[in-house]
Write an enzyme that holds these catalytic residues in place. Structure first.
Site, PDB file in Angstrom:
ATOM      1  N   HIS A 262      -5.639  -3.732  -2.296  1.00 24.55           N
ATOM      2  CA  HIS A 262      -5.403  -2.817  -3.418  1.00 24.55           C
ATOM      3  C   HIS A 262      -5.390  -3.536  -4.759  1.00 24.55           C
ATOM      4  O   HIS A 262      -5.149  -2.914  -5.796  1.00 24.55           O
ATOM      5  CB  HIS A 262      -4.075  -2.071  -3.236  1.00 24.55           C
ATOM      6  CG  HIS A 262      -4.074  -1.130  -2.078  1.00 24.55           C
ATOM      7  ND1 HIS A 262      -4.612   0.133  -2.152  1.00 24.55           N
ATOM      8  CD2 HIS A 262      -3.628  -1.266  -0.809  1.00 24.55           C
ATOM      9  CE1 HIS A 262      -4.475   0.739  -0.975  1.00 24.55           C
ATOM     10  NE2 HIS A 262      -3.887  -0.093  -0.146  1.00 24.55           N
TER      11      HIS A 262
ATOM     12  N   SER B 104       0.797  -1.229   0.000  1.00 19.58           N
ATOM     13  CA  SER B 104       0.000   0.000   0.000  1.00 19.58           C
ATOM     14  C   SER B 104       0.829   1.279   0.000  1.00 19.58           C
ATOM     15  O   SER B 104       0.333   2.322  -0.384  1.00 19.58           O
ATOM     16  CB  SER B 104      -0.967  -0.006   1.181  1.00 19.58           C
ATOM     17  OG  SER B 104      -0.292  -0.306   2.379  1.00 19.58           O
TER      18      SER B 104
ATOM     19  N   LYS C 267     -11.786   0.204  -0.987  1.00 21.16           N
ATOM     20  CA  LYS C 267     -10.854   0.920  -1.861  1.00 21.16           C
ATOM     21  C   LYS C 267     -11.432   1.028  -3.265  1.00 21.16           C
ATOM     22  O   LYS C 267     -12.320   1.840  -3.468  1.00 21.16           O
ATOM     23  CB  LYS C 267      -9.500   0.249  -1.771  1.00 21.16           C
ATOM     24  CG  LYS C 267      -8.924   0.641  -0.408  1.00 21.16           C
ATOM     25  CD  LYS C 267      -7.719  -0.027   0.064  1.00 21.16           C
ATOM     26  CE  LYS C 267      -7.383   0.604   1.418  1.00 21.16           C
ATOM     27  NZ  LYS C 267      -6.609  -0.273   2.274  1.00 21.16           N
TER      28      LYS C 267
HETATM   29  C1  LIG Z   1      -6.431  -0.423   3.634  1.00 18.27           C
HETATM   30  C2  LIG Z   1      -5.860  -1.734   3.875  1.00 18.27           C
HETATM   31  C3  LIG Z   1      -6.388  -2.576   4.848  1.00 18.27           C
HETATM   32  C4  LIG Z   1      -7.465  -2.125   5.791  1.00 18.27           C
HETATM   33  O1  LIG Z   1      -8.691  -2.053   5.162  1.00 18.27           O
HETATM   34  P1  LIG Z   1      -9.830  -1.113   5.772  1.00 18.27           P
HETATM   35  O2  LIG Z   1     -11.079  -1.589   5.131  1.00 18.27           O
HETATM   36  O3  LIG Z   1      -9.459   0.283   5.422  1.00 18.27           O
HETATM   37  O4  LIG Z   1      -9.806  -1.344   7.253  1.00 18.27           O
HETATM   38  C5  LIG Z   1      -5.854  -3.839   4.978  1.00 18.27           C
HETATM   39  N1  LIG Z   1      -4.833  -4.249   4.191  1.00 18.27           N
HETATM   40  C6  LIG Z   1      -4.293  -3.448   3.246  1.00 18.27           C
HETATM   41  C7  LIG Z   1      -3.174  -3.958   2.404  1.00 18.27           C
HETATM   42  C8  LIG Z   1      -4.773  -2.161   3.072  1.00 18.27           C
HETATM   43  O5  LIG Z   1      -4.226  -1.359   2.176  1.00 18.27           O
END
Ligand SMILES: *Cc1c(COP(=O)(O)O)cnc(C)c1O
Length: 378
Positions: free
Chosen positions: A202, A174, A233
């Site tokens: 992602h 990320s 996302k």
């Molecule tokens: C954003 C993210 C999360 C957390 O997800 P949320 O729904 O925002 O709690 C977990 N793992 C990765 C790799 C992320 O980028």
């Protein structure tokens, strides 16, 4: 006690501040009275404020209200929850799936649930904080391998005589925007009879025509692969899922504490995720536009000699050197109406500006960013 501690953070340039919008999420956002071009959101396909999805959310809200009232096991879910899980299982081509309230709660619930003291976790050093916390909460021992370093991973596996092993990795990292070498990891898992747990937060909606990282690498889901991903996302909604064999999903639903002991997502949010999946299945243009914008920005950044580290995705870190310089650049861009936040320790070791580009950025938006960065060079 906290006053002094906060002063120290401030002096080091590490004090974090919340920035609340006066507008919906999108390529242009309002903070205070001013509008900014936004390169900070993970709303890759611009679905967080999409008229088609809003329509479906409103309908679900009329039918099921906005609160859910209990955990899933106590009747907090509606048939939309089941519909979404069936859809995810079909989308990911797995036997079954289960909804979690967020990616964070998924990783911190699932990893302790699928491990015990007799299993060893092998985890990439740049895995997301929620994976790190999931490992900390589990009874298993965790060994960290160097980022994407398969020979280091093999060495750790070879030296370890645990009967059961699990390899845990983000698919898209990320803060780096690079992609895990899943083909190699897949082979290693087979060789060592290890389970594979991937976090496709992602990758879902971005890679493999939206189907995610496994699809991107043409890897068929196997019963020993557990895929976690988020709706928050690229899908522009909220919440997360785990997809895998029916057996593993049933085990998780019986053991993941963040699933059992937390009120489930509202049905209208679940409806948003269903609608987003419908949309990306029907309209491949969105993902094409995302990648066209991504490739365009990368080309322009390289033209003006910015170092985008190892980015392979719409997450584009720009190497900015010192913390001081990073903050200066971020403030400069903000003054020019471009929101591109500085990412600082402890989130990353090396400070950087992290740009995320989306399908809904226009040519004008991109030009504004590039022009501001060009001027900065002078
Ligand atoms: C954003 C993210 C999360 C957390 O997800 P949320 O729904 O925002 O709690 C977990 N793992 C990765 C790799 C992320 O980028």
């Amino acid at each position: 006690m906290f006053f002094e501690k906060l002063q120290i953070l401030k002096e080091k340039g590490l004090l974090r501040e919340i920035k609340d919008r006066l507008s919906p999420q999108g390529p242009r956002v309002k903070f205070g009275k001013k509008e900014y071009i936004n390169f900070s959101s993970n709303d890759y396909l611009g679905l967080s404020n999409h008229p088609y999805i809003i329509g479906r959310v409103k309908k679900a809200m009329d039918e099921y209200g906005h609160g859910s009232g209990a955990s899933r096991l106590l009747g907090g879910g509606s048939i939309l929850h089941k519909e979404l899980e069936d859809k995810v299982a079909q989308f990911k081509d797995t036997g079954s799936s289960l909804i979690f309230n967020s990616g964070y709660s998924a990783n911190t619930g699932i990893i302790p649930a699928i491990t015990d003291k007799d299993i060893v976790i092998f985890s990439d050093e740049l895995n997301h904080a929620s994976i790190i916390d999931g490992c900390r909460l589990s009874k298993a021992k965790t060994l960290i391998y160097r980022h994407k370093d398969l020979s280091h991973l093999r060495e750790l596996l070879r030296k370890n005589n645990a009967k059961r092993k699990i390899i845990v990795t983000d698919t898209v990292f990320s803060m780096e925007g690079d992609i895990a070498p899943l083909e190699g990891i897949f082979d290693i898992c087979k060789g060592y009879n290890a389970t594979l747990y991937i976090d496709d937060a992602h990758g879902t909606g971005v890679l493999g025509n939206g189907k995610g990282a496994l699809s991107h690498f043409n890897i068929k889901p196997e019963p020993w692969i557990i895929q976690m991903g988020t709706f928050s996302k690229a899908l522009g909604s909220f919440g997360a899922f785990v997809a895998g064999s029916s057996e593993v999903i049933e085990w998780i639903l019986n053991n993941a504490r963040s699933f059992i002991f937390s009120t489930t997502l509202p049905s209208c949010i679940v409806a948003a995720s269903i609608a987003a999946l419908d949309l990306i299945e029907k309209d491949s243009e969105l993902i094409k536009r995302l990648w066209a914008n991504r490739n365009e920005i990368v080309r322009l950044l390289r033209d003006i000699d910015y170092d985008i580290v190892e980015s392979e995705t719409p997450i584009i870190p720009i190497r900015t050197g010192t913390l001081e310089n990073t903050l200066k650049i971020s403030r400069y861009l903000y003054g020019r109406g471009v929101f591109a936040p500085a990412i600082r320790p402890p989130t990353v070791k090396e400070p950087r500006i992290r740009i995320t580009v989306t399908a809904s950025h226009t040519q004008v938006d991109i030009k504004r960013l590039i022009d501001a960065l060009k001027e900065l060079r002078k």
